[in-house]
Design a protein around this motif. Structure first.
Motif, PDB file in Angstrom:
ATOM      1  N   LYS A   1      27.687  12.488  20.657  1.00  0.00           N
ATOM      2  CA  LYS A   1      28.964  11.648  19.981  1.00  0.00           C
ATOM      3  C   LYS A   1      29.080  12.269  18.857  1.00  0.00           C
ATOM      4  CE  LYS A   1      28.090   7.053  21.954  1.00  0.00           C
ATOM      5  NZ  LYS A   1      27.472   5.767  21.623  1.00  0.00           N
ATOM      6  N   ILE A   2      28.233  12.817  17.956  1.00  0.00           N
ATOM      7  CA  ILE A   2      28.642  13.451  16.800  1.00  0.00           C
ATOM      8  C   ILE A   2      29.179  14.952  16.902  1.00  0.00           C
ATOM      9  CG2 ILE A   2      27.361  14.596  14.601  1.00  0.00           C
ATOM     10  CD1 ILE A   2      25.223  12.339  14.961  1.00  0.00           C
ATOM     11  N   PHE A   3      28.968  15.413  17.941  1.00  0.00           N
ATOM     12  CA  PHE A   3      29.316  16.954  18.532  1.00  0.00           C
ATOM     13  C   PHE A   3      30.875  16.654  18.662  1.00  0.00           C
ATOM     14  CE2 PHE A   3      25.412  18.944  20.463  1.00  0.00           C
ATOM     15  CZ  PHE A   3      24.900  19.049  19.178  1.00  0.00           C
ATOM     16  N   ALA A   4      31.086  15.543  19.384  1.00  0.00           N
ATOM     17  CA  ALA A   4      32.744  15.414  19.755  1.00  0.00           C
ATOM     18  C   ALA A   4      33.469  14.705  18.705  1.00  0.00           C
ATOM     19  CB  ALA A   4      32.579  14.198  20.859  1.00  0.00           C
ATOM     20  N   TRP A   5      32.674  13.985  17.869  1.00  0.00           N
ATOM     21  CA  TRP A   5      33.620  13.547  16.474  1.00  0.00           C
ATOM     22  C   TRP A   5      33.856  14.604  15.608  1.00  0.00           C
ATOM     23  CZ3 TRP A   5      31.123  14.051  11.615  1.00  0.00           C
ATOM     24  CH2 TRP A   5      31.658  13.323  10.697  1.00  0.00           C
ATOM     25  N   ALA A   6      32.739  15.469  15.593  1.00  0.00           N
ATOM     26  CA  ALA A   6      33.092  16.579  14.478  1.00  0.00           C
ATOM     27  C   ALA A   6      34.516  17.416  14.965  1.00  0.00           C
ATOM     28  CB  ALA A   6      31.868  17.551  14.461  1.00  0.00           C
ATOM     29  N   ARG A   7      34.868  17.501  16.090  1.00  0.00           N
ATOM     30  CA  ARG A   7      36.151  18.082  16.497  1.00  0.00           C
ATOM     31  C   ARG A   7      37.177  17.718  15.802  1.00  0.00           C
ATOM     32  NH1 ARG A   7      36.234  20.953  21.890  1.00  0.00           N
ATOM     33  NH2 ARG A   7      34.487  22.622  21.287  1.00  0.00           N
ATOM     34  N   ASN A   8      37.328  16.493  15.560  1.00  0.00           N
ATOM     35  CA  ASN A   8      38.712  15.914  14.768  1.00  0.00           C
ATOM     36  C   ASN A   8      38.365  15.302  13.464  1.00  0.00           C
ATOM     37  OD1 ASN A   8      37.728  13.618  15.681  1.00  0.00           O
ATOM     38  ND2 ASN A   8      39.123  13.682  17.357  1.00  0.00           N
ATOM     39  N   HIS A   9      37.066  15.442  13.026  1.00  0.00           N
ATOM     40  CA  HIS A   9      36.722  14.883  11.622  1.00  0.00           C
ATOM     41  C   HIS A   9      36.115  15.942  10.587  1.00  0.00           C
ATOM     42  CE1 HIS A   9      37.012  11.153  14.192  1.00  0.00           C
ATOM     43  NE2 HIS A   9      36.997  10.506  12.825  1.00  0.00           N
ATOM     44  N   VAL A  10      36.220  17.164  11.225  1.00  0.00           N
ATOM     45  CA  VAL A  10      35.428  18.279  10.191  1.00  0.00           C
ATOM     46  C   VAL A  10      36.496  19.433  10.261  1.00  0.00           C
ATOM     47  CG1 VAL A  10      33.437  19.539   9.730  1.00  0.00           C
ATOM     48  CG2 VAL A  10      33.427  17.402  10.598  1.00  0.00           C
ATOM     49  N   THR A  11      36.669  20.203   9.214  1.00  0.00           N
ATOM     50  CA  THR A  11      37.360  21.228   9.145  1.00  0.00           C
ATOM     51  C   THR A  11      36.545  22.583  10.056  1.00  0.00           C
ATOM     52  OG1 THR A  11      38.821  20.853   7.250  1.00  0.00           O
ATOM     53  CG2 THR A  11      38.594  23.119   7.839  1.00  0.00           C
ATOM     54  N   SER A  12      35.552  22.773   9.714  1.00  0.00           N
ATOM     55  CA  SER A  12      34.644  23.813  10.140  1.00  0.00           C
ATOM     56  C   SER A  12      33.032  23.276  10.127  1.00  0.00           C
ATOM     57  CB  SER A  12      34.925  25.093   9.454  1.00  0.00           C
ATOM     58  OG  SER A  12      33.970  26.176  10.239  1.00  0.00           O
ATOM     59  N   THR A  13      32.241  23.538  11.344  1.00  0.00           N
ATOM     60  CA  THR A  13      30.941  23.193  11.779  1.00  0.00           C
ATOM     61  C   THR A  13      29.979  24.275  11.807  1.00  0.00           C
ATOM     62  OG1 THR A  13      31.847  20.833  12.502  1.00  0.00           O
ATOM     63  CG2 THR A  13      29.478  21.749  13.105  1.00  0.00           C
ATOM     64  N   LEU A  14      28.986  24.440  11.157  1.00  0.00           N
ATOM     65  CA  LEU A  14      27.897  25.140  11.519  1.00  0.00           C
ATOM     66  C   LEU A  14      26.841  24.698  12.290  1.00  0.00           C
ATOM     67  CD1 LEU A  14      26.909  27.242   8.176  1.00  0.00           C
ATOM     68  CD2 LEU A  14      28.560  27.876   9.971  1.00  0.00           C
ATOM     69  N   TYR A  15      26.528  25.198  13.441  1.00  0.00           N
ATOM     70  CA  TYR A  15      25.474  24.735  14.411  1.00  0.00           C
ATOM     71  C   TYR A  15      24.444  25.789  14.464  1.00  0.00           C
ATOM     72  CZ  TYR A  15      28.898  21.657  16.721  1.00  0.00           C
ATOM     73  OH  TYR A  15      29.798  20.819  17.157  1.00  0.00           O
ATOM     74  N   ILE A  16      23.256  25.296  14.003  1.00  0.00           N
ATOM     75  CA  ILE A  16      22.105  26.152  13.820  1.00  0.00           C
ATOM     76  C   ILE A  16      20.889  25.873  14.897  1.00  0.00           C
ATOM     77  CG2 ILE A  16      20.298  26.753  12.030  1.00  0.00           C
ATOM     78  CD1 ILE A  16      22.037  26.088   9.795  1.00  0.00           C
ATOM     79  N   CYS A  17      20.395  27.133  15.230  1.00  0.00           N
ATOM     80  CA  CYS A  17      19.470  27.243  16.200  1.00  0.00           C
ATOM     81  C   CYS A  17      19.832  26.133  17.473  1.00  0.00           C
ATOM     82  CB  CYS A  17      17.945  26.844  15.617  1.00  0.00           C
ATOM     83  SG  CYS A  17      16.419  27.543  16.414  1.00  0.00           S
ATOM     84  N   TRP A  18      18.603  25.034  17.500  1.00  0.00           N
ATOM     85  CA  TRP A  18      18.711  24.117  18.809  1.00  0.00           C
ATOM     86  C   TRP A  18      20.045  23.421  18.733  1.00  0.00           C
ATOM     87  CZ3 TRP A  18      19.730  19.009  19.118  1.00  0.00           C
ATOM     88  CH2 TRP A  18      19.743  18.414  20.522  1.00  0.00           C
ATOM     89  N   ALA A  19      20.626  23.377  17.644  1.00  0.00           N
ATOM     90  CA  ALA A  19      21.804  22.803  17.507  1.00  0.00           C
ATOM     91  C   ALA A  19      22.998  23.776  18.114  1.00  0.00           C
ATOM     92  CB  ALA A  19      22.402  22.326  16.252  1.00  0.00           C
ATOM     93  N   ALA A  20      22.818  25.033  17.728  1.00  0.00           N
ATOM     94  CA  ALA A  20      23.836  25.963  18.357  1.00  0.00           C
ATOM     95  C   ALA A  20      23.668  25.889  19.801  1.00  0.00           C
ATOM     96  CB  ALA A  20      23.550  27.323  17.764  1.00  0.00           C
ATOM     97  N   GLN A  21      22.576  26.034  20.621  1.00  0.00           N
ATOM     98  CA  GLN A  21      22.366  26.012  22.002  1.00  0.00           C
ATOM     99  C   GLN A  21      22.972  24.678  22.485  1.00  0.00           C
ATOM    100  OE1 GLN A  21      18.380  26.477  22.830  1.00  0.00           O
ATOM    101  NE2 GLN A  21      18.390  28.967  22.461  1.00  0.00           N
ATOM    102  N   ALA A  22      22.766  23.553  21.971  1.00  0.00           N
ATOM    103  CA  ALA A  22      23.015  22.437  22.480  1.00  0.00           C
ATOM    104  C   ALA A  22      24.664  22.181  22.310  1.00  0.00           C
ATOM    105  CB  ALA A  22      22.513  21.195  21.290  1.00  0.00           C
ATOM    106  N   GLY A  23      25.266  22.639  21.054  1.00  0.00           N
ATOM    107  CA  GLY A  23      26.780  22.475  20.921  1.00  0.00           C
ATOM    108  C   GLY A  23      27.156  23.407  21.872  1.00  0.00           C
ATOM    109  N   LEU A  24      26.840  24.547  22.204  1.00  0.00           N
ATOM    110  CA  LEU A  24      27.472  25.619  23.252  1.00  0.00           C
ATOM    111  C   LEU A  24      27.432  24.773  24.541  1.00  0.00           C
ATOM    112  CD1 LEU A  24      26.239  28.894  21.976  1.00  0.00           C
ATOM    113  CD2 LEU A  24      28.658  28.200  22.242  1.00  0.00           C
ATOM    114  N   TYR A  25      26.285  24.092  25.037  1.00  0.00           N
ATOM    115  CA  TYR A  25      26.074  23.650  26.235  1.00  0.00           C
ATOM    116  C   TYR A  25      27.034  22.235  26.213  1.00  0.00           C
ATOM    117  CZ  TYR A  25      23.859  20.789  29.972  1.00  0.00           C
ATOM    118  OH  TYR A  25      23.712  20.033  31.039  1.00  0.00           O
ATOM    119  N   TYR A  26      27.109  21.575  25.379  1.00  0.00           N
ATOM    120  CA  TYR A  26      28.085  20.352  25.401  1.00  0.00           C
ATOM    121  C   TYR A  26      29.372  20.809  25.499  1.00  0.00           C
ATOM    122  CZ  TYR A  26      30.224  15.951  23.956  1.00  0.00           C
ATOM    123  OH  TYR A  26      31.252  14.933  23.960  1.00  0.00           O
ATOM    124  N   HIS A  27      29.941  21.575  24.406  1.00  0.00           N
ATOM    125  CA  HIS A  27      31.401  21.890  24.515  1.00  0.00           C
ATOM    126  C   HIS A  27      31.646  22.877  25.651  1.00  0.00           C
ATOM    127  CE1 HIS A  27      31.991  19.611  20.806  1.00  0.00           C
ATOM    128  NE2 HIS A  27      31.201  20.372  19.878  1.00  0.00           N
TER     129      HIS A  27
END
Length: 305
Positions: free
Chosen positions: A126-152
């Motif tokens: 839900k936070i990954f999806a929320w960041a798309r239109n509530h944040v200008t730029s997002t850094l995903y690090i390590c596990w979050a990078a893998q999780a973000g690439l998988y989810y998006h």
């Protein structure tokens, strides 16, 4: 840079001893400046250590930033006092109606689980999806990078035959990007992970750009949406002794622990670490803040979309 961080956050005293300038909220409110609003979703087990590491890097530009720490309602950390979490962190539900200039989502010690098996997967996506239109730029690090690439983007992760553990040489593939302004031909990045994402999956997916990689550790940095998302597989934010602490924590307790490669002087764990990533870590975070946050975010933060 004057960072606006919560009063009495432990990182303040630690960083002042390093002659890094930080500003608590009380003093910052006396300045008539529109600060950048940065939110950090800290999923690492040692929250105070990660807070300090990230604030250290964010302190390297002249821009004022207002730092907010986000936590998950669906997960209670075991290694950080509940009093600390209550004093300095806010639930996503409290922050979801706000907008932020930048966001950092850290790694988490759950990479051996399938993404959907992680107990807080529903909330974090839900936070990954929320960041798309509530944040200008997002850094995903390590596990979050893998999780973000998988989810998006549906990018899978793959188990490694042994832990990717150490400091590895990285090469920029698009050196003219602003994120690499001032970089040398190669840079170093600490890695500590049991899984990987693969180059062929990134290159086969529309909307993703592989912008840095390593002959040893593979995919390093992926960019999406023109810099509104960066996925970093390693830990440029790590302090000099973080891999050493992890190695000594696990040796004798796990049967898959090897000495971190390219890390200790003369590859001898009795010697201190060779710190080869700090300069480029500072550059990358400064470039991200300047070129992908400050120069891209609207002055009226509510216009982020």
């Amino acid at each position: 840079m004057p960072l606006r961080i919560p009063d009495k956050l432990p990182a303040i005293d630690i960083l002042k001893k390093e002659n890094i300038f930080v500003m608590d909220s009380s003093r910052a409110h006396t300045q008539d400046i529109r600060p950048l609003h940065i939110v950090i979703l800290n999923l690492m087990p040692l929250k105070i250590t990660t807070e300090t590491d990230l604030i250290r890097l964010l302190s390297n530009t002249p821009l004022q930033m207002d730092i907010t720490f986000m936590k998950l309602k669906s997960h209670t950390p075991k290694n950080t006092p509940i009093e600390h979490m209550m004093a300095f962190y806010k639930d996503f539900d409290v922050l979801k109606d706000k907008k932020f200039d930048g966001m950092i989502i850290t790694g988490a010690p759950v990479e051996n689980y399938a993404f959907e098996e992680v107990t807080y997967w529903e909330e974090v996506t839900k936070i990954f999806a929320w960041a798309r239109n509530h944040v200008t730029s997002t850094l995903y690090i390590c596990w979050a990078a893998q999780a973000g690439l998988y989810y998006h983007y549906g990018i899978p992760k793959y188990p490694l035959p042994k832990k990717m553990f150490g400091v590895f040489k990285q090469h920029t593939l698009m050196p003219l990007l602003p994120i690499f302004r001032g970089f040398d031909d190669f840079f170093y990045m600490p890695q500590s992970r049991h899984t990987e994402i693969r180059k062929q999956d990134i290159e086969a997916t529309s909307g993703l750009q592989l912008i840095a990689e390593s002959a040893e550790s593979g995919v390093s940095i992926v960019m999406a949406r023109g810099g509104r998302e960066f996925f970093i597989t390693g830990h440029l934010e790590y302090s000099p002794d973080t891999l050493d602490k992890e190695y000594r924590r696990d040796i004798g307790k796990r049967d898959d622990v090897e000495m971190p490669v390219n890390y200790y002087a003369d590859d001898n764990p009795d010697n201190p670490p060779l710190v080869r990533w700090r300069a480029h870590a500072n550059l990358l975070f400064s470039n991200w803040i300047n070129y992908y946050v400050y120069q891209e975010t609207p002055y009226d933060i509510n216009k982020i979309e």
